[in-house]
Design an enzyme around this catalytic site. Structure first.
Site, short mmCIF file in Angstrom:
data_model
loop_
_atom_site.label_atom_id
_atom_site.label_comp_id
_atom_site.label_asym_id
_atom_site.label_seq_id
_atom_site.Cartn_x
_atom_site.Cartn_y
_atom_site.Cartn_z
N ASP A 1 0.11 -1.22 -0.13
CA ASP A 1 0.22 0.09 -0.10
C ASP A 1 0.69 1.39 0.20
O ASP A 1 0.59 2.53 0.57
CB ASP A 1 -1.06 0.39 1.00
CG ASP A 1 -1.57 -0.92 1.25
OD1 ASP A 1 -2.35 -1.43 -0.44
OD2 ASP A 1 -2.60 -1.65 2.08
N GLU A 2 2.18 1.36 -0.77
CA GLU A 2 3.02 2.63 -0.46
C GLU A 2 3.49 2.79 -1.81
O GLU A 2 4.03 3.85 -2.40
CB GLU A 2 4.53 2.33 0.00
CG GLU A 2 4.47 0.90 1.72
CD GLU A 2 4.31 2.96 2.54
OE1 GLU A 2 3.82 4.30 1.63
OE2 GLU A 2 3.78 3.08 3.74
#
Length: 290
Positions: free
Chosen positions: A234-235
């Site tokens: 999720d980066e």
């Protein structure tokens, strides 16, 4: 016959870039239909997207030949300005693999948009670690592949996905609520080619059950984030985001229900930008031309 192309450029910012690009196209009798540019002062980089058309004659294959000739000619300018660049033929529709798990709202929305021609691409296949969406894919005329994560483990299943990508000539993979964490090795094989929808307004509430995390914190806005996938969970660089207001009277389940529309809209908008070559990567972020 008139053929349409899109040129995207990223390079160190300096004088003369727009002049060089527009002059190149003018000398080849190209009609510039849309041009957008952005100078990022922090990084000192320049970004540009140009949509243009050229007369390619009436012979079969004229569009492909024109694309090759333009690419050869533009390479000299690209070297001069140290450009990262791509030239896309709009006649060639990107092939998309959609992956989903137990929740099908994003999958259903994307299949509908492909079916009505709202997305400039082709839904080439649907793959899932569950068999639930076989009938939905069939109703849209899209091949369905059930690829469970079995006893052989995730590495074996990911290899099946990679084999499918190669066999079907897939250009981009869309994780439409595909609830499996991809390995760093898998992500490394497809840089800038995997798009995910995360059901929170990143960088807040990463990982599992973000709506429940948001509810526990008493937030007044919930969101969805469309982003490129990297090996860091999720980066990846954010493409698009969508939000909705919530209040204290709503349960976590109400958050989840409200989020379904956010996720579908945000993912479709982000994928559309990718398929239209409107996204240029800028380190950990993106430049998205609208």
């Amino acid at each position: 016959m008139t053929s349409q192309f899109v040129l995207t450029v990223s390079c160190p910012d300096r004088l003369g870039i727009v002049y060089a690009v527009s002059g190149f196209l003018t000398r080849r009798d190209a009609n510039i239909e849309d041009s957008q540019q952005f100078s990022e002062h922090g990084s000192g980089r320049f970004f540009m997207r140009v949509a243009f058309s050229v007369d390619t004659g009436h012979e079969d294959g004229g569009s492909a030949r024109a694309r090759d000739e333009l690419a050869v000619g533009f390479a000299e300018i690209a070297r001069e300005f140290d450009m990262d660049w791509q030239l896309h033929d709009r006649a060639v529709k990107p092939r998309v693999l959609i992956m989903a798990s137990k929740q099908g709202h994003c999958l259903n929305d994307l299949l509908y948009r492909f079916r009505i021609g709202a997305l400039h691409g082709e839904a080439a296949a649907v793959a899932s670690n569950h068999p639930d969406w076989a009938d939905l894919a069939a109703s849209s005329g899209v091949p369905f592949h059930h690829l469970p994560v079995g006893a052989a483990g995730k590495a074996s299943q990911e290899q099946q996905v990679l084999d499918l990508i190669e066999a079907e000539g897939i250009d981009v993979v869309v994780l439409a609520r595909y609830m499996q964490i991809l390995s760093p090795e898998f992500c490394a094989k497809l840089p800038g080619r995997i798009i995910n929808i995360h059901h929170s307004f990143l960088p807040s509430f990463k990982g599992a059950k973000p709506y429940h995390q948001a509810h526990a914190r008493g937030v007044k806005l919930i969101g969805a984030t469309c982003h490129y996938v990297t090996s860091d969970l999720d980066e990846g660089p954010i493409i698009d985001q969508e939000v909705a207001r919530v209040d204290h009277a709503m349960s976590p389940e109400d958050f989840v229900s409200a989020g379904r529309d956010l996720e579908s809209t945000c993912l479709a908008r982000g994928l559309a930008a990718h398929l239209d070559q409107r996204i240029l990567l800028n380190g950990h972020s993106t430049v998205v031309f609208r």
